[in-house]
Design an enzyme around this catalytic site. Structure first.
Site, PDB file in Angstrom:
ATOM      1  N   GLU A   1     -11.824 122.647 -10.136  1.00 23.90           N
ATOM      2  CA  GLU A   1     -13.152 122.570  -9.530  1.00 23.90           C
ATOM      3  C   GLU A   1     -14.183 123.376 -10.298  1.00 23.90           C
ATOM      4  OE1 GLU A   1     -13.212 123.337  -5.389  1.00 23.90           O
ATOM      5  OE2 GLU A   1     -12.309 121.416  -4.896  1.00 23.90           O
TER       6      GLU A   1
ATOM      7  N   HIS B   1     -14.161 116.418  -0.411  1.00 26.63           N
ATOM      8  CA  HIS B   1     -13.265 116.652   0.731  1.00 26.63           C
ATOM      9  C   HIS B   1     -13.398 115.621   1.837  1.00 26.63           C
ATOM     10  CE1 HIS B   1     -12.061 120.499  -0.966  1.00 26.63           C
ATOM     11  NE2 HIS B   1     -13.320 120.745  -1.161  1.00 26.63           N
TER      12      HIS B   1
END
Length: 294
Positions: A173, A181
Site C-alpha cells: 500500500e 476495501h
C-alpha cells in the site's frame, strides 16, 4: 540531477488511480475467478497465493507509475528516489514518524504499561530476573514470529480481509497502492453470515479508518519524500490496532489519549519538516517537488 519538467494532469491521475485499484482487486481474485485454479487446500497456501498476486500487482504498478510520471532520468538512484526508496536520513525517517504516530497511541501504551505492572506484581520475581527472562526468550519469539504467515500478511505484504479490520499491507500500500476495501463487503456478507446492515457498518468503519490513516500516510510521504516514514507508521498502527480512548476504572488512559492527541497535533508539522529528511537543495529527488528549497 536533471530538473523534471511537465506534470501529470489531474484527470489522468484519477483514471490511473481507479485503474490500479480495479486491477489490484482483480489480481487478488484472478487465481479462482479467471485462471480457474482449484481452491487452496490450506491457509498457508491461500496466503502464499495472495502474496504472489500482490507482488505481481505491485511490480506492474511500479512500472506503470514510472511510465506515467514525468521522469526524465534513467539513473537507478534517481528512480528509487522517485518512489522514496532512499538510504540517506534513514534514522530520521524511522524514529521521528514512529514517535509522532505513537503519540496517538498514548492511551494504548499506558494501558499496556499498567497491564505489565499488574502482571509484574503478581509474578513477584525480581525485576532483573524478569528482564533476563524476557531477553532470553526474545530470539525464539522472533524466530516464531518470522515463520508465522499471519505476521507477513498483517505487517508486511498484502491487504487481505481478516478479523482485525484495521490491518492493511504496509509494503504494497505504501509503495504503489492504497486499497479501497469496498471489495470486502461481499466476503463479509457471504462468508461470515453478516446481515447487509452489519456488513455495511463493518466496511464503513473500516473504510473511514483507512481513509484517515491513508491521508496521514500520504502526508508523511509528501512532506518527507521518504517511503520509510509512512511504512514505519503503517507497521506500528497495524501492530497496535485501534487507539484506546477509554477504559473503565482507568482514567489515566483517557488522559494519556487526550494529551497524546494534542501533542500529535502540535508536533505534526514541526516533526515532518522537509529539511529534517532532505539536504537543503534545489535538486530534491521528490518528483512532486514539495521538498525543493526555491
Amino acid at each position: 540531477m536533471e530538473e523534471i519538467k511537465g506534470s501529470l494532469s489531474k484527470p489522468a491521475a484519477v483514471i490511473a488511480c481507479i485503474g490500479m485499484t480495479l486491477f489490484y482487486v482483480a489480481t487478488l481474485y484472478a487465481p479462482t475467478l479467471i485462471l480457474r485454479l482449484p481452491p487452496p487446500h490450506s491457509f498457508n497456501n491461500f496466503m502464499t497465493r495472495r502474496f504472489i498476486c500482490a507482488a505481481v500487482s505491485s511490480v506492474a504498478f511500479v512500472i506503470i507509475c514510472a511510465l506515467l510520471l514525468p521522469i526524465r532520468s534513467g539513473d537507478a538512484s534517481y528512480l528509487f528516489g522517485v518512489y522514496g526508496i532512499r538510504s540517506d536520513h534513514i534514522w530520521q525517517a524511522v524514529l521521528l514518524p514512529l514517535f509522532l504516530t505513537s503519540l496517538m497511541y498514548a492511551g494504548s501504551l499506558v494501558l499496556l504499561a499498567s497491564k505489565w505492572m499488574e502482571h509484574r506484581n503478581q509474578d513477584r520475581r525480581p525485576l532483573l530476573c524478569c528482564i533476563k527472562t524476557t531477553l532470553l526468550r526474545f530470539p525464539s519469539q522472533m524466530s516464531s514470529v518470522a515463520s508465522d504467515v499471519l505476521f507477513w500478511r498483517n505487517l508486511v505484504v498484502s491487504s487481505i480481509l481478516n478479523s482485525n479490520f484495521n490491518e492493511q499491507a504496509p509494503l504494497t500500500e505504501e509503495l504503489v497502492f492504497r486499497a479501497s476495501h469496498l471489495n470486502h463487503m461481499a466476503e463479509i456478507y457471504s462468508r461470515h453470515n453478516y446481515s447487509l446492515r452489519e456488513a455495511s457498518m463493518v466496511v464503513g468503519l473500516q473504510l473511514g479508518y483507512t481513509v484517515v490513516f491513508g491521508s496521514y500516510a500520504s502526508f508523511l510521504f509528501i512532506r518527507t519524500g521518504n517511503l520509510a516514514c509512512p511504512l514505519v507508521a503503517h507497521v506500528f498502527c497495524n501492530y497496535m490496532g485501534l487507539p484506546v480512548l477509554f477504559v473503565q476504572r482507568k482514567g489515566l488512559v483517557s488522559v494519556a489519549f487526550v494529551a497524546g492527541t494534542l501533542s500529535f497535533a502540535w508536533l505534526l508539522f514541526p516533526l515532518t519538516r522537509p529539511d529534517l529528511y532532505n539536504e537543503r537543495t534545489n535538486s530534491c529527488r521528490c518528483w512532486q517537488g514539495y521538498c525543493l528549497w526555491n
